[in-house]
Design an enzyme around this catalytic site. Structure first.
Site, PDB file in Angstrom:
ATOM      1  N   GLY A 170       0.774  -1.300   0.051  1.00  6.57           N
ATOM      2  CA  GLY A 170      -0.049  -0.089  -0.007  1.00  6.57           C
ATOM      3  C   GLY A 170       0.893   1.232   0.185  1.00  6.57           C
ATOM      4  O   GLY A 170       0.651   2.294  -0.649  1.00  6.57           O
ATOM      5  N   GLN A 191      -6.943   2.722   4.149  1.00  9.12           N
ATOM      6  CA  GLN A 191      -7.672   2.252   5.518  1.00  9.12           C
ATOM      7  C   GLN A 191      -9.315   1.961   5.523  1.00  9.12           C
ATOM      8  O   GLN A 191      -9.722   1.427   6.124  1.00  9.12           O
ATOM      9  CB  GLN A 191      -7.774   3.505   6.587  1.00  9.12           C
ATOM     10  CG  GLN A 191      -6.429   3.717   6.980  1.00  9.12           C
ATOM     11  CD  GLN A 191      -5.575   2.502   7.956  1.00  9.12           C
ATOM     12  OE1 GLN A 191      -6.332   1.776   8.430  1.00  9.12           O
ATOM     13  NE2 GLN A 191      -4.367   2.260   7.787  1.00  9.12           N
ATOM     14  N   CYS A 194       6.928   8.087  21.982  1.00  8.01           N
ATOM     15  CA  CYS A 194       7.848   7.130  22.790  1.00  8.01           C
ATOM     16  C   CYS A 194       7.660   5.808  21.985  1.00  8.01           C
ATOM     17  O   CYS A 194       8.546   4.834  22.247  1.00  8.01           O
ATOM     18  CB  CYS A 194       7.581   7.018  24.148  1.00  8.01           C
ATOM     19  SG  CYS A 194       5.785   6.777  24.647  1.00  8.01           S
TER      20      CYS A 194
END
Lengths: 78, 391
Positions: B86, B193, B334
Site C-alpha cells: 500500500g 484504510q 515514545c
C-alpha cells in the site's frame, strides 16, 4: 513574554513527565498567574497545549529559553 | 490461562492467547486468500507477458484479479495496477500524478493528516524543487471542504491528496464533497484504510489501497488511475505498464479473492464492528478518569477508535496491555522510532502522550472486546502509579 510566576525545568524529561510536573505544580501559582514549562521533548508543545485545554487553563504560547530550549506558558484559570 | 511467578514470589495469571486489536496495521491472511494463493502458485508462476500456454494462464489469472478489484472500485480493469505494498502505491500515486501534471504547476496540496507515506512523497517532491502545502484539520482530524477546495484550486496546483478516512483516529474525510468541487484538479485518494471495510470512495482520479487491510497478503498494493487522468511513472519506463515488473501473481490472486470475500460481508461486518466501537467509546471514559476519546464518533471507520490518557506514556501502556494479552498500537512519540509525536494527533490538537489505537477485525468477538474493557482500567492505573501521576 509574560512574566512567569513559576518556571519548571523539564529538560531531558520525556512526555508525559512535563505535564505531570505541570499538573502537580500549577496550584503553587495564584489563579491568573502564569506558569512556564521548559522542556526539550518534541511532544511537550502539543501536550502542554492539550493539557491546558483539558484542564481548562489558558495556553498562552511558546517562546524559547535563553539556551534555546522550547518554553510553554500557561495561565492558571481556576 | 497460564501462570507466572513474579520476583516477589507472587503468582499472576498470563493469557495464552493474544487478543489482536490492531487490525489497522494489518490482518491475518483470509482463508479464501490462502486457498487462492496455493492454487495460483501451481498455475500462475510464469511470466504473464509470454505467449506460450503457461504464460497465458498466468495472464488470465492476473486479468481476472484486476477485474475483481476494478469491480469493487467501480473502475475499468485497465485502470488497475498492482504494487508491492500500500505504501508504494501511495508513493506512486502522489509522485506519478505530480509528474503527469507538471504543465499545471508543481504545487502539491494535501491534508495535514495524510499517511506518512504521502507526507514523505511530498517531501521528496519538495526536495526535487516542487512545492507542497498541508491543509489544516479541525479537532476531529477532518478538513474543511471550502478550505481544502480553495487551496487545491489555487494557481499552480498540479494535484491534491485526501485520505478516505484517517488511519490513526478513524475520522472519515469529505472526499465526495471535495471531488465535486475540484474542477479539473486531479484528486488522489488514499483508500488504504477503507477498502474492504466501507464502500469504495467516489470522485477519485488516482487511488491507492492496501491488501493487508482486507486479509490479502502483505505484499500487494493497488494503484488505480482513472482513464483521462495524467499520470507518468516516477520510476524508469517498463513494458509492464504503470508499475515496473510483472506483479507477484499468486499474491495478487489471493488479494483479489480476499477482497471479493470481505466485500460480500462488508455491510454486516461494518455494522457489527461499529456497534462494538460505540461500546468501547462509551465505556472507556465512563470507567477511566482523564481520558479523551478522539475522532468523529459517527462519521468514521467502522472498526477503529483512539484515545489519549492523561499522565500515561504510550509505551508503558502498550507493554502493560501486551502483558495482559492485548495487542494495540499507539501514536505516542515514545512508541515511534523518531521520538516525534504523531503528526495526526498534533494537527488535531490532541494530547499525544498516553495514546492508544484499537482496531477490530472480522475475527474480533464481543467477548474479546469485553475482556479488553475489563483489563484497560487496571493497566492505565498501573502506568499512572509508576509515573506517580497526580489524581
Amino acid at each position: 513574554m509574560s512574566p512567569a510566576a513559576l518556571v519548571l525545568d523539564c529538560r531531558g524529561r520525556r512526555c508525559p513527565l512535563p505535564i505531570i510536573e505541570l499538573a502537580r505544580r500549577i496550584d503553587q501559582v495564584p489563579v491568573g498567574a502564569v506558569i512556564r514549562v521548559e522542556a526539550d521533548d518534541p511532544a511537550a508543545g502539543p501536550d502542554v497545549r492539550a493539557w491546558s485545554r483539558l484542564r481548562e487553563h489558558e495556553f498562552i504560547g511558546a517562546s524559547p529559553a535563553a539556551d534555546g530550549t522550547p518554553g510553554y506558558e500557561v495561565r492558571r484559570l481556576r | 490461562m497460564a501462570y507466572r511467578r513474579g520476583v516477589d514470589g507472587s503468582v499472576e495469571t498470563v493469557s495464552d492467547e493474544t487478543v489482536y486489536l490492531d487490525a489497522a496495521s494489518g490482518v491475518p491472511l483470509h482463508p479464501v486468500a490462502r486457498e487462492a494463493i496455493m492454487a495460483a502458485q501451481a498455475d500462475g508462476w510464469a511470466d504473464p507477458g509470454r505467449l506460450y500456454a503457461v504464460g497465458r494462464r498466468a495472464a488470465i489469472l492476473l486479468a481476472s484479479a484486476r477485474e475483481a478489484v476494478a469491480d469493487v472500485l467501480d473502475a475499468r480493469p485497465d485502470e488497475i495496477s498492482f504494487t508491492s505494498s500500500g505504501l508504494t502505491a501511495l508513493h506512486a500515486a502522489v509522485l506519478g500524478t505530480m509528474r503527469g501534471n507538471r504543465r499545471r504547476g508543481s504545487r502539491f496540496v494535501h491534508s495535514a493528516v495524510e499517511h506518512s507515506a504521502v507526507l514523505h512523497a511530498a517531501e521528496w517532491h519538495v526536495a526535487a524543487g516542487g512545492e507542497a502545502e498541508a491543509v489544516p484539520v479541525d479537532h476531529l482530524a477532518r478538513v474543511d471542504v471550502d478550505t481544502f477546495v480553495a487551496r487545491a484550486r489555487a494557481a499552480s496546483v498540479a494535484a491534491a491528496a485526501l485520505q478516505a478516512a484517517n488511519h490513526e483516529v478513524g475520522t472519515a474525510q469529505p472526499v465526495s464533497a471535495v471531488a465535486d468541487r475540484l474542477g479539473d484538479v486531479p484528486l488522489i485518494v488514499d483508500a488504504t484504510q477503507t477498502l474492504g471495510h466501507t464502500p469504495a470512495p467516489c470522485g477519485w482520479s488516482v487511488l491507492a489501497a492496501d491488501a493487508r487491510q482486507w486479509g490479502g497478503p502483505a505484499g500487494v498494493g493497488v494503484l488505480a488511475v482513472r482513464t483521462g487522468t495524467r499520470w507518468v511513472s516516477p520510476a524508469p519506463a517498463d513494458d509492464h505498464g504503470r508499475v515496473p515488473g510483472p506483479p507477484d501473481i499468486p499474491a495478487v490472486v489471493g488479494a483479489a479473492a480476499a477482497l471479493r470475500a470481505v466485500v460480500r460481508e462488508q455491510s454486516a461486518t461494518a455494522s457489527r464492528l461499529s456497534a462494538l466501537i460505540d461500546r468501547i467509546r462509551a465505556r472507556v471514559p465512563a470507567g477511566i478518569p482523564d481520558v479523551e476519546v478522539l475522532g468523529d464518533p459517527v462519521d468514521r471507520l467502522p472498526h477503529m477508535v483512539t484515545f489519549s490518557f492523561l499522565y500515561v506514556d504510550g509505551e508503558s501502556l502498550l507493554l502493560e496491555l501486551d502483558r495482559r494479552g492485548f495487542a494495540v498500537s499507539s501514536g505516542s512519540s515514545c512508541t515511534s522510532s523518531s521520538l516525534e509525536p504523531s503528526h495526526v494527533l498534533v494537527a488535531m490538537g490532541a494530547l499525544t502522550s498516553g495514546n492508544v489505537r484499537v482496531s477490530l477485525s472480522r475475527d474480533t468477538t464481543v467477548e474479546q472486546v469485553e475482556r479488553f474493557l475489563d483489563a484497560l482500567p487496571d493497566a492505565v492505573a498501573n502506568v499512572r502509579a509508576q509515573l506517580d501521576a497526580p489524581s
